[in-house]
Design a protein around this motif. Structure first.
Motif, short mmCIF file in Angstrom:
data_model
loop_
_atom_site.label_atom_id
_atom_site.label_comp_id
_atom_site.label_asym_id
_atom_site.label_seq_id
_atom_site.Cartn_x
_atom_site.Cartn_y
_atom_site.Cartn_z
N GLU A 112 30.54 41.53 25.88
CA GLU A 112 30.73 41.51 27.43
C GLU A 112 30.69 40.01 27.90
OE1 GLU A 112 31.07 42.32 31.21
OE2 GLU A 112 31.28 43.86 29.45
N SER A 115 34.30 39.14 27.32
CA SER A 115 35.15 39.75 28.61
C SER A 115 34.77 38.70 30.06
CB SER A 115 34.42 40.97 29.16
OG SER A 115 34.79 41.97 28.18
N CYS A 120 38.70 39.31 31.10
CA CYS A 120 39.51 40.61 30.74
C CYS A 120 38.76 41.68 29.86
CB CYS A 120 40.83 40.16 30.21
SG CYS A 120 40.65 39.28 28.66
N VAL A 121 39.20 42.77 29.60
CA VAL A 121 38.39 43.56 28.69
C VAL A 121 38.32 43.20 27.46
CG1 VAL A 121 38.60 46.15 27.79
CG2 VAL A 121 39.03 45.71 30.09
N SER A 122 37.01 43.19 26.87
CA SER A 122 36.95 42.86 25.32
C SER A 122 36.16 43.79 24.86
CB SER A 122 36.40 41.54 25.30
OG SER A 122 37.04 40.51 26.09
#
Length: 175
Positions: A112, A115, A120-122
């Motif tokens: 997180e 992210s 962006c999504v990680s």
């Protein structure tokens, strides 16, 4: 509230008992959560990262130390992959004391934080683990931006004051 909460405890010279933390983390939570423990701890780590965002890798290292999670080292950073190593006494202690220590809280926290940093999504996973260290790899998906993302201001990290030797001007005269 988050900065005030963090500052109150991070700046406290009296540290909490390791036993109290380990009893909660490695005895109570796995019993309460059962087989879902690892997954829930991963998501709990992500939630903690949203509550306690940090501004830099140096702040991230300090936060890990202050939480008693171990010594975090940035090993490698590429466009779509960041690799960290987690070592130190907390990792070794838990690894030797527990049959199968779970480090998913830390893993979710790193996912997180990345992210938040890249918006962006990680996702993160442990890619190596032995009794003295583990490696956590965070994959960054630049094709999936965070929608409706409203990041919090980063924590003001409390750093312990270094023991400084007095200069010649500051030393008291000897009788």
């Amino acid at each position: 509230m988050t900065n005030a909460f963090y500052s109150q405890f991070a700046g406290n010279a009296i540290k909490s008992s390791v036993l109290s933390v380990e009893v909660l983390r490695d005895a109570l939570l796995p019993n309460l959560l059962g087989d879902d423990s690892s997954g829930i701890l991963y998501w709990a780590g992500k939630d903690l990262a949203r509550q306690f965002p940090v501004a830099s890798n140096d702040d991230l290292v300090t936060f890990f130390e202050q939480c008693g999670w171990g010594h975090l080292i940035l090993q490698k950073e590429a466009d779509d992959l960041i690799t960290y190593e987690l070592t130190g006494e907390p990792v070794a202690r838990r690894s030797f004391a527990l049959k199968a220590p779970d480090f998913m809280l830390e893993t979710g926290f790193l996912a997180e934080q990345v992210s938040e940093r890249f918006n962006c999504v990680s996702e993160a996973k442990i890619t190596f683990q032995n009794k003295m260290r583990l490696q956590i790899s965070v994959t960054i998906d630049h094709e999936q931006p965070l929608l409706g993302h409203d990041p919090q201001a980063p924590l003001e990290i409390v750093r312990p004051e270094a023991d400084q030797q007095p200069t010649d001007d500051e030393q008291s005269p000897q009788a």
